[in-house]
Enzyme design. Sequence first.
Site, PDB file in Angstrom:
ATOM      1  N   ARG A   1       0.846  -1.198   0.000  1.00  0.00           N
ATOM      2  CA  ARG A   1       0.000   0.000   0.000  1.00  0.00           C
ATOM      3  C   ARG A   1       0.876   1.241   0.000  1.00  0.00           C
ATOM      4  O   ARG A   1       1.895   1.306   0.690  1.00  0.00           O
ATOM      5  CB  ARG A   1      -0.924   0.012   1.223  1.00  0.00           C
ATOM      6  CG  ARG A   1      -1.913  -1.142   1.216  1.00  0.00           C
ATOM      7  CD  ARG A   1      -2.878  -1.086   2.373  1.00  0.00           C
ATOM      8  NE  ARG A   1      -3.691  -2.295   2.430  1.00  0.00           N
ATOM      9  CZ  ARG A   1      -4.541  -2.598   3.397  1.00  0.00           C
ATOM     10  NH1 ARG A   1      -4.693  -1.760   4.414  1.00  0.00           N
ATOM     11  NH2 ARG A   1      -5.228  -3.722   3.373  1.00  0.00           N
TER      12      ARG A   1
ATOM     13  N   ARG B   1       2.646   1.193  10.162  1.00  0.00           N
ATOM     14  CA  ARG B   1       2.074   1.592   8.876  1.00  0.00           C
ATOM     15  C   ARG B   1       3.152   1.452   7.808  1.00  0.00           C
ATOM     16  O   ARG B   1       3.938   2.371   7.577  1.00  0.00           O
ATOM     17  CB  ARG B   1       1.552   3.030   8.963  1.00  0.00           C
ATOM     18  CG  ARG B   1       0.579   3.405   7.854  1.00  0.00           C
ATOM     19  CD  ARG B   1       0.056   4.808   8.081  1.00  0.00           C
ATOM     20  NE  ARG B   1      -0.745   4.914   9.289  1.00  0.00           N
ATOM     21  CZ  ARG B   1      -2.050   4.653   9.359  1.00  0.00           C
ATOM     22  NH1 ARG B   1      -2.695   4.273   8.277  1.00  0.00           N
ATOM     23  NH2 ARG B   1      -2.703   4.775  10.486  1.00  0.00           N
TER      24      ARG B   1
ATOM     25  N   GLU C   1      -5.977  -1.026  15.587  1.00  0.00           N
ATOM     26  CA  GLU C   1      -6.631  -2.019  14.726  1.00  0.00           C
ATOM     27  C   GLU C   1      -5.652  -3.105  14.294  1.00  0.00           C
ATOM     28  O   GLU C   1      -4.539  -2.811  13.858  1.00  0.00           O
ATOM     29  CB  GLU C   1      -7.203  -1.338  13.482  1.00  0.00           C
ATOM     30  CG  GLU C   1      -7.900  -2.288  12.529  1.00  0.00           C
ATOM     31  CD  GLU C   1      -7.680  -1.935  11.070  1.00  0.00           C
ATOM     32  OE1 GLU C   1      -7.614  -2.874  10.257  1.00  0.00           O
ATOM     33  OE2 GLU C   1      -7.550  -0.732  10.761  1.00  0.00           O
TER      34      GLU C   1
ATOM     35  N   SER D   1      -9.937  -6.213  10.465  1.00  0.00           N
ATOM     36  CA  SER D   1     -11.159  -5.548  10.046  1.00  0.00           C
ATOM     37  C   SER D   1     -11.981  -6.559   9.263  1.00  0.00           C
ATOM     38  O   SER D   1     -11.518  -7.087   8.256  1.00  0.00           O
ATOM     39  CB  SER D   1     -10.827  -4.334   9.175  1.00  0.00           C
ATOM     40  OG  SER D   1     -11.973  -3.548   8.941  1.00  0.00           O
TER      41      SER D   1
ATOM     42  N   ARG E   1       1.323  -6.343  12.752  1.00  0.00           N
ATOM     43  CA  ARG E   1       0.740  -5.750  13.955  1.00  0.00           C
ATOM     44  C   ARG E   1       0.631  -6.768  15.082  1.00  0.00           C
ATOM     45  O   ARG E   1       0.711  -6.407  16.260  1.00  0.00           O
ATOM     46  CB  ARG E   1      -0.610  -5.114  13.623  1.00  0.00           C
ATOM     47  CG  ARG E   1      -0.453  -3.917  12.710  1.00  0.00           C
ATOM     48  CD  ARG E   1      -1.668  -3.032  12.648  1.00  0.00           C
ATOM     49  NE  ARG E   1      -1.377  -1.818  11.890  1.00  0.00           N
ATOM     50  CZ  ARG E   1      -2.139  -0.721  11.892  1.00  0.00           C
ATOM     51  NH1 ARG E   1      -3.226  -0.680  12.630  1.00  0.00           N
ATOM     52  NH2 ARG E   1      -1.790   0.337  11.177  1.00  0.00           N
TER      53      ARG E   1
END
Length: 427
Positions: free
Chosen positions: A262, A277, A349, A352, A391
């Site tokens: 990403r 991130r 988070e 999801s 994560r």
Amino acid sequence: MLDIKWIRENPEALDKALAARGARPLAAEIIDLDEKRRSVVQRLQEMQSRRNAASKEIGIAMGKKDTELAEKLKAEVSEIKTAMPTLEAEERAATAALDDLLAGVPNVPLDDVPVGADEDANVEIRQWGQKPGWNHPAKEHFEIGEALGGMDFERAAKLSGSRFTVLTGAFARLERALGQFMIDMHTSEHGYLEVSPPLLVRDEALFGTGQLPKFSEDLFKASEDRWMIPTAEVPLTNLVAGEILPAEELPLRYSALTYCFRSEAGSAGRDTRGMLRQHQFLKCEMVSITDADSSLDELERMTAAAEDVLKKLGLHYRVMALSTGDMGFSARKTYDIEVWLPGQDTYREISSCSVCGDFQARRMNARYRAKEEKQTRFVHTLNGSGVAVGRALIAVVENYLNEDGSVTVPEALVPYMGGMTRIEKAK
């Protein structure tokens, strides 16, 4: 993509849903374009019908030796054939304009989704576990990883720039162990079929799951017609694109452990230190393809499967129902699982899970048919992280930090770590 028939019949409901997502009303614009397209299609059909009828009448006139009428009809047919290309071009342009507009319209949230502008309106559903009870100071993962010699951000930046990490030794093994642990759990305990999909996909795959055309800036383009996947949701969901599935084969459940890529557009200045991130990260993905009646139950099942990962790792977390303004483009309802990070003294988070209804299926033309029925219906699609490996590594490192700076390996991971029970400073 939304059903144009539903929009025609429920314009107020669409605009209300868009307002809840913080978007402008579009129903009138969509219906206007649709009416123009339908008008052109109707004129074209009438013209084609008249051309076919006139062609038959020519044969009848010729049979009756009515040359005058035959010539008159031939002139009419010729005139229609001359006019049709212009009308066909109008029809293509009108259809393209409508399709372009519909492609940018987000999914309609379910009625029980919290209404709000952003994450501040998210609602906590439940918690599990306890925060660490030790007395020594908490540290962030990058402090721990650098001190133990297992995370190297400077060399990663030298190789690739910001938002990359080089993991070495026990930390590299921990990443691999977490991924294998997750994929093994989902395939052996939760009924998912393991898939090893391509990491490069075509435009139409990203359109099918909703990343294109609206979110191209979030992606990495590898070549003229190939993109790096932002999540394995893209190839896994598109496995059924263009297909008609037997209803008795549903649900289909797929899981994949892949790297994801990403651009993190719009996140400048956010989480610049550490691994939270990244441009490249490892993730275990879950995708379900269901019939129209089972998708909401499947969302609860999928979320429980993701929670099970954190339970077995002994990590404290909470489940949040996302608000209308915080949900993804294709989702009708989303649960975020947020793991506790002592180093940041907050929840972040880590998974999801979303139900998309038939929104993606319409874009992919993925359908199913019940036995002995001619009519097909669009499948319902769901996707969820089961979970984000990087994560999870962060959470393990921060939650299992010992007073001497070492990190205890969670019991569930010891077999995947070759029996290692503690990560200590690399020699």
